[in-house]
Design a protein around this motif. Structure first.
Motif, PDB file in Angstrom:
ATOM      1  N   ALA A 186      48.923  73.499  77.504  1.00 32.28           N
ATOM      2  CA  ALA A 186      47.839  73.741  78.452  1.00 32.28           C
ATOM      3  C   ALA A 186      48.055  72.990  79.747  1.00 32.28           C
ATOM      4  N   ASN A 187      48.651  71.798  79.658  1.00 31.54           N
ATOM      5  CA  ASN A 187      48.881  70.983  80.849  1.00 31.54           C
ATOM      6  C   ASN A 187      49.921  69.907  80.531  1.00 31.54           C
ATOM      7  N   PHE A 188      50.259  69.113  81.544  1.00 38.59           N
ATOM      8  CA  PHE A 188      51.286  68.094  81.378  1.00 38.59           C
ATOM      9  C   PHE A 188      50.851  67.008  80.402  1.00 38.59           C
ATOM     10  N   ASP A 189      49.567  66.662  80.385  1.00 37.23           N
ATOM     11  CA  ASP A 189      49.075  65.643  79.452  1.00 37.23           C
ATOM     12  C   ASP A 189      49.313  66.056  78.008  1.00 37.23           C
ATOM     13  N   GLU A 190      49.170  67.342  77.721  1.00 44.69           N
ATOM     14  CA  GLU A 190      49.417  67.814  76.361  1.00 44.69           C
ATOM     15  C   GLU A 190      50.884  67.625  75.987  1.00 44.69           C
ATOM     16  N   ASP A 191      51.788  67.880  76.931  1.00 45.22           N
ATOM     17  CA  ASP A 191      53.213  67.662  76.674  1.00 45.22           C
ATOM     18  C   ASP A 191      53.482  66.203  76.330  1.00 45.22           C
ATOM     19  N   LEU A 192      52.861  65.286  77.065  1.00 42.96           N
ATOM     20  CA  LEU A 192      53.056  63.863  76.779  1.00 42.96           C
ATOM     21  C   LEU A 192      52.460  63.484  75.435  1.00 42.96           C
ATOM     22  N   ASP A 193      51.298  64.031  75.103  1.00 37.15           N
ATOM     23  CA  ASP A 193      50.680  63.736  73.808  1.00 37.15           C
ATOM     24  C   ASP A 193      51.589  64.191  72.655  1.00 37.15           C
ATOM     25  N   VAL A 194      52.193  65.367  72.807  1.00 41.82           N
ATOM     26  CA  VAL A 194      53.092  65.887  71.769  1.00 41.82           C
ATOM     27  C   VAL A 194      54.316  64.991  71.630  1.00 41.82           C
ATOM     28  N   LEU A 195      54.874  64.553  72.759  1.00 40.68           N
ATOM     29  CA  LEU A 195      56.047  63.682  72.711  1.00 40.68           C
ATOM     30  C   LEU A 195      55.699  62.342  72.076  1.00 40.68           C
ATOM     31  N   LEU A 196      54.539  61.801  72.380  1.00 37.74           N
ATOM     32  CA  LEU A 196      54.100  60.549  71.770  1.00 37.74           C
ATOM     33  C   LEU A 196      53.899  60.721  70.264  1.00 37.74           C
ATOM     34  N   ALA A 197      53.386  61.870  69.839  1.00 39.19           N
ATOM     35  CA  ALA A 197      53.199  62.131  68.402  1.00 39.19           C
ATOM     36  C   ALA A 197      54.550  62.163  67.696  1.00 39.19           C
ATOM     37  N   LYS A 198      55.536  62.775  68.302  1.00 37.74           N
ATOM     38  CA  LYS A 198      56.880  62.803  67.715  1.00 37.74           C
ATOM     39  C   LYS A 198      57.454  61.395  67.610  1.00 37.74           C
ATOM     40  N   GLN A 199      57.210  60.584  68.626  1.00 34.21           N
ATOM     41  CA  GLN A 199      57.680  59.196  68.602  1.00 34.21           C
ATOM     42  C   GLN A 199      57.005  58.416  67.474  1.00 34.21           C
ATOM     43  N   ARG A 200      55.705  58.619  67.305  1.00 36.97           N
ATOM     44  CA  ARG A 200      54.952  57.864  66.289  1.00 36.97           C
ATOM     45  C   ARG A 200      55.451  58.138  64.878  1.00 36.97           C
ATOM     46  N   VAL A 201      55.851  59.382  64.593  1.00 37.77           N
ATOM     47  CA  VAL A 201      56.251  59.712  63.226  1.00 37.77           C
ATOM     48  C   VAL A 201      57.733  59.475  62.969  1.00 37.77           C
ATOM     49  N   GLY A 202      58.475  58.984  63.979  1.00 36.23           N
ATOM     50  CA  GLY A 202      59.833  58.556  63.676  1.00 36.23           C
ATOM     51  C   GLY A 202      60.963  59.114  64.510  1.00 36.23           C
ATOM     52  N   ALA A 203      60.689  59.844  65.592  1.00 35.93           N
ATOM     53  CA  ALA A 203      61.767  60.327  66.454  1.00 35.93           C
ATOM     54  C   ALA A 203      62.452  59.159  67.141  1.00 35.93           C
ATOM     55  N   ASN A 204      63.783  59.213  67.217  1.00 34.22           N
ATOM     56  CA  ASN A 204      64.570  58.156  67.852  1.00 34.22           C
ATOM     57  C   ASN A 204      64.890  58.430  69.309  1.00 34.22           C
TER      58      ASN A 204
END
Length: 321
Positions: A186-204
């Motif tokens: 929907a917007n750039f903030d959503e992209d950042l939220d998704v990237l942060l979620a990936k980081q939280r669950v273990g993305a390197n």
């Protein structure tokens, strides 16, 4: 290391002396500033010329890449072609293979089986993707994982349950990120939220989708850091050899290719001139993101050894044999 060049675009978010936006700031140790390098390759067709495949791998290995990522797709039979190519890379080279894995490839159980199969083939890293939906399809079946962060969580769960296989190490898990925004966001903030979620669950680490302006990558990376993203954000660079290929890749990625770029390519009088213009633009793009603080490049090779070598020569990265 690639030569440093001055950026030719406004970038208010980047300050002189800021840490590299490709990853976290590192101690000033000898060798700490080597440009990290990786390649993406596509499983060859079953009737591919074995000599050409061998020459491709020999060329890529001469640069001692940090890893080589092998794609998976419906065209290559999902894991069939990917696994066979990884087994070849592991058997004939010293390169470290990383495999693409997409939620679209199968059910949760099928993906779990695929992960173990890839590890058996020699993989110690995975790029976890949602994957492109088939045309006209708006979502995945309920039996499938719905988003890449769920796939990252599955990978980490399987890893934890069989840690003995990794000699107290761990799988490297990468994800995708989008300097120009995901087509479904929907917007750039959503992209950042998704990237942060990936980081939280273990993305390197994260590898970018295509981008056509260095400023787009550098602004994205600066804003991601401010939002709390700590993992490396690796710029993905595709050698541009023709206007037709560029427009096709933009269409597949859901991106608008700048008319100024397409216009320069289409104004060429010969295919050779068109390719030369495209390669100059690509090299400039890569040099500018490095000058802006990125410390890594991920090259989408399209399995062309000659084009990849040409691009790296222009950037200033030589084989390291």
């Amino acid at each position: 290391m690639a030569p440093r060049v001055s950026a030719s675009f406004p970038l208010d978010a980047v300050e002189d002396g800021a840490p590299g936006f490709g990853g976290l700031q590192q101690p000033d140790l000898e060798g700490a500033h080597r440009t990290a390098l990786s390649f993406e390759v596509i499983p060859p067709r079953h009737d591919a010329d074995e000599a050409k495949v061998a020459a491709l791998l020999e060329t890529l290995e001469s640069y001692r890449p940090d890893y080589i990522a092998v794609t998976s797709s419906r065209r290559s039979g999902w894991l069939e072609g990917t696994t066979k190519f990884i087994e070849l890379i592991s058997r004939t080279t010293s390169m470290r293979p990383l495999a693409h894995l997409a939620c679209t490839a199968g059910t949760r159980q099928e993906l779990a089986d695929d992960i173990n199969r890839l590890v058996d083939a020699g993989v110690r890293g995975l790029l976890a993707l949602r994957g492109d939906l088939p045309e006209g399809v708006r979502g995945l079946p309920e039996t499938h994982l719905q988003h890449a962060d769920e796939l990252v969580r599955l990978i980490r769960g399987l890893e934890a349950g069989q840690a003995e296989r990794f000699a107290a190490g761990s799988l490297a898990v990468g994800v995708a990120c989008y300097p120009n925004g995901h087509v479904e966001s929907a917007n750039f903030d959503e992209d950042l939220d998704v990237l942060l979620a990936k980081q939280r669950v273990g993305a390197n680490f994260a590898i970018t989708q295509l981008f056509f302006d260095a400023g787009d990558y550098l602004k994205f990376a600066a804003q991601a850091r401010l939002a709390g993203v700590k993992i490396p954000l690796i710029p993905g660079i595709m050698p541009v050899t023709s206007a037709a290929r560029l427009k096709r890749m933009g269409q597949l990625s859901g991106l608008d290719v700048p008319e100024s770029v397409v216009g320069r390519l289409e104004a060429a009088r010969t295919p050779e001139e068109e390719k030369e213009i495209g390669m100059q633009l690509t090299a400039k793009l890569a040099q500018t993101v490095l000058a802006g603080g990125a410390r890594s490049l991920h090259i989408y090779t399209h399995n062309s050894a000659d084009v990849t070598r040409d691009l790296l020569d222009r950037i200033g990265i030589a084989p390291r044999v």
